[in-house]
Scaffold this active site. Structure first.
Site, mmCIF file in Angstrom:
data_model
loop_
_atom_site.group_PDB
_atom_site.id
_atom_site.type_symbol
_atom_site.label_atom_id
_atom_site.label_comp_id
_atom_site.label_asym_id
_atom_site.label_seq_id
_atom_site.Cartn_x
_atom_site.Cartn_y
_atom_site.Cartn_z
ATOM 1 N N LYS A 113 0.814 -1.221 0.000
ATOM 2 C CA LYS A 113 0.000 0.000 0.000
ATOM 3 C C LYS A 113 0.842 1.263 0.000
ATOM 4 O O LYS A 113 0.434 2.279 -0.546
ATOM 5 C CB LYS A 113 -0.987 -0.001 1.182
ATOM 6 N N LYS A 215 -5.253 -10.739 -6.078
ATOM 7 C CA LYS A 215 -6.469 -10.959 -5.291
ATOM 8 C C LYS A 215 -7.582 -10.005 -5.730
ATOM 9 O O LYS A 215 -7.311 -8.893 -6.202
ATOM 10 C CB LYS A 215 -6.191 -10.866 -3.787
ATOM 11 N N LYS A 218 -11.000 -4.174 -3.754
ATOM 12 C CA LYS A 218 -11.797 -2.952 -3.958
ATOM 13 C C LYS A 218 -11.043 -1.944 -4.805
ATOM 14 O O LYS A 218 -11.651 -1.110 -5.474
ATOM 15 C CB LYS A 218 -12.082 -2.279 -2.612
HETATM 16 P P1 ADP Z 1 -10.234 -5.030 1.284
HETATM 17 O O1 ADP Z 1 -9.056 -5.948 1.489
HETATM 18 O O2 ADP Z 1 -11.176 -5.485 0.211
HETATM 19 O O3 ADP Z 1 -9.883 -3.584 1.232
HETATM 20 P P2 ADP Z 1 -10.795 -5.180 4.112
HETATM 21 O O4 ADP Z 1 -9.347 -4.885 4.337
HETATM 22 O O5 ADP Z 1 -11.807 -4.386 4.834
HETATM 23 O O6 ADP Z 1 -11.141 -5.136 2.589
HETATM 24 O O7 ADP Z 1 -11.007 -6.703 4.408
HETATM 25 C C1 ADP Z 1 -12.205 -7.228 4.925
HETATM 26 C C2 ADP Z 1 -12.099 -8.724 5.023
HETATM 27 O O8 ADP Z 1 -12.179 -9.287 3.701
HETATM 28 C C3 ADP Z 1 -10.763 -9.213 5.600
HETATM 29 O O9 ADP Z 1 -11.017 -10.328 6.448
HETATM 30 C C4 ADP Z 1 -9.991 -9.643 4.387
HETATM 31 O O10 ADP Z 1 -9.055 -10.656 4.703
HETATM 32 C C5 ADP Z 1 -11.101 -10.179 3.503
HETATM 33 N N1 ADP Z 1 -10.728 -10.138 2.088
HETATM 34 C C6 ADP Z 1 -10.425 -9.036 1.358
HETATM 35 N N2 ADP Z 1 -10.147 -9.360 0.078
HETATM 36 C C7 ADP Z 1 -10.271 -10.719 -0.003
HETATM 37 C C8 ADP Z 1 -10.122 -11.672 -1.060
HETATM 38 N N3 ADP Z 1 -9.801 -11.292 -2.308
HETATM 39 N N4 ADP Z 1 -10.336 -12.974 -0.782
HETATM 40 C C9 ADP Z 1 -10.684 -13.382 0.470
HETATM 41 N N5 ADP Z 1 -10.840 -12.542 1.505
HETATM 42 C C10 ADP Z 1 -10.645 -11.226 1.288
HETATM 43 NA NA NA Z 2 -7.703 -6.385 3.320
#
Ligand code: ADP
Ligand code: NA
Length: 350
Positions: A113, A215, A218
């Site tokens: 990041k 992966k 967002k």
């Molecule tokens: P992001 O990673 O999408 O910005 P967050 O950091 O808020 O979202 O993560 C929220 C939850 O979703 C966490 O438990 C994270 O491990 C899970 N997560 C995010 N992206 C993935 C993915 N591609 N596959 C599985 N779990 C995910």
């Molecule tokens: Na995350």
């Protein structure tokens, strides 16, 4: 009756996607049956990478709406917003003084990041895992359902708990605050428990639909790379039809998915959405072409997601209702967090 304490959080940053749902939210729902659960919208985390948000209150509500629409019961369990419980930030400060800079700067998420201009990343982005450790440990939670990308942060949470327990061992004993926990083989008298990551299942890391090696995220600029929880049936169908695949038929054994990340991803998604294993999915679809498998996946995804989308839309119209749930959840969380903080302040000597 003793029930293990589960904690997890999701950031209010943009669209929730299928990775968030399968990696996290779906597990939150399943864990309600046999655990005491605390699910948090982690708004303090959401300002580490992006300080100013277009509509932070709306984004906070949409995560709470997704939790509830997915089946989380905010009466039996706790759903709240992180900034409503200032004890998270207070404990994070203490953990900033427990953790070492080297531990933080080794985190792959920080490196990803922060990018090349690391000196210019916010200090909050570096300290993110310290706040995450505080989120969990301010309730002395033991079980944390997350996606695979959070594994390293949970290891750091264990390191922080362990260093606190060791550094303050005498104070913990004197105050009579300890619990017996087992680290490795040895039972030790400690304050914070060792958390157990819950990462398993068929889709711990959902990959992009455009590139099976990245992966689903967002922040991917291509909307075709992810299925958003708010996508309608037509959009889901289009994205799955356009998903990158290879020309071969599906194998009948899981081993046959090796070296085929896109196929592996779609099979994992199918398995997770239908509560089956990859083996079971391949027993049904092995030998079939994607022209057969993809429409089945579309039907499945739409049947699982569309009721959630509908309920989310309804809840997001009813802002007073969602705000009331968050407010009540915040009060209950605050009482529990303050109980820990009273002890932590005393252990430290404040
Ligand atoms: P992001 O990673 O999408 O910005 P967050 O950091 O808020 O979202 O993560 C929220 C939850 O979703 C966490 O438990 C994270 O491990 C899970 N997560 C995010 N992206 C993935 C993915 N591609 N596959 C599985 N779990 C995910
Ligand atoms: Na995350």
């Amino acid at each position: 009756e003793f029930k293990p304490l589960v904690f997890s959080g999701v950031q209010p940053t943009g669209n929730l996607h299928l990775g968030n749902y399968l990696g996290a939210i779906r597990k939150f729902v399943a864990l309600q049956e046999n655990n005491d659960c605390i699910y948090c919208v982690v708004d303090l985390h959401s300002i580490t990478a992006q300080l100013v948000h277009e509509d932070l209150p709306g984004q906070i509500r949409s995560i709470a709406a997704a939790f509830i629409a997915s089946g989380i019961d905010p009466e039996k369990h706790i759903v709240f917003n992180q900034s409503a419980v200032p004890q998270h930030a207070e404990l994070a400060w203490i953990f900033n003084c427990v953790a070492r800079i080297g531990w933080m700067s080794r985190m792959t998420q920080f490196k990803d990041k922060a990018g090349k201009d690391r000196e210019n990343a916010s200090l909050g982005l570096l300290a993110y895992p310290s706040l995450m450790a505080a989120d969990i440990l301010v309730y002395r939670a033991t079980h944390v359902p997350v996606g695979d990308d959070q594994k390293q942060h949970l290891e750091l949470t264990r390191d922080i708990a362990q260093k606190f327990n060791i550094d303050f061992m005498e104070h913990i004993r004197r105050g009579g605050y300890g619990i017996d926990i087992v680290v490795g083989e040895e039972p030790i008298h400690a304050y914070f428990p060792q958390v157990e990551p819950m990462i398993g299942g068929p889709a711990p890391r959902v990959m992009s639909l455009r590139d099976g090696t990245k992966k689903m995220s967002k922040s991917d600029p291509s909307d075709l790379s992810r299925i958003n929880l708010m996508d309608d049936a037509e959009t889901i169908s289009k994205k799955i039809r356009k998903a990158k695949t290879d020309p071969d038929a599906l194998p009948s054994e899981v081993d046959g998915l090796k070296g085929r990340p896109e196929a592996d991803n779609l099979v994992g998604i199918y398995a997770a959405l239908s509560d089956r294993t990859r083996e079971q999915v391949l027993a049904e679809f092995g030998g079939q072409q994607f022209s057969v498998f993809k429409p089945a996946l579309v039907d499945l995804a739409v049947s699982v997601l569309s009721p959630i989308t509908g309920e989310m839309r309804r809840l997001m119209e009813d802002t007073a209702h969602v705000d009331a749930i968050l407010r009540k959840g915040g009060e209950r969380a605050r009482a529990r967090a303050e109980k820990t903080m009273r002890e932590v302040r005393e252990i430290i000597g404040f």
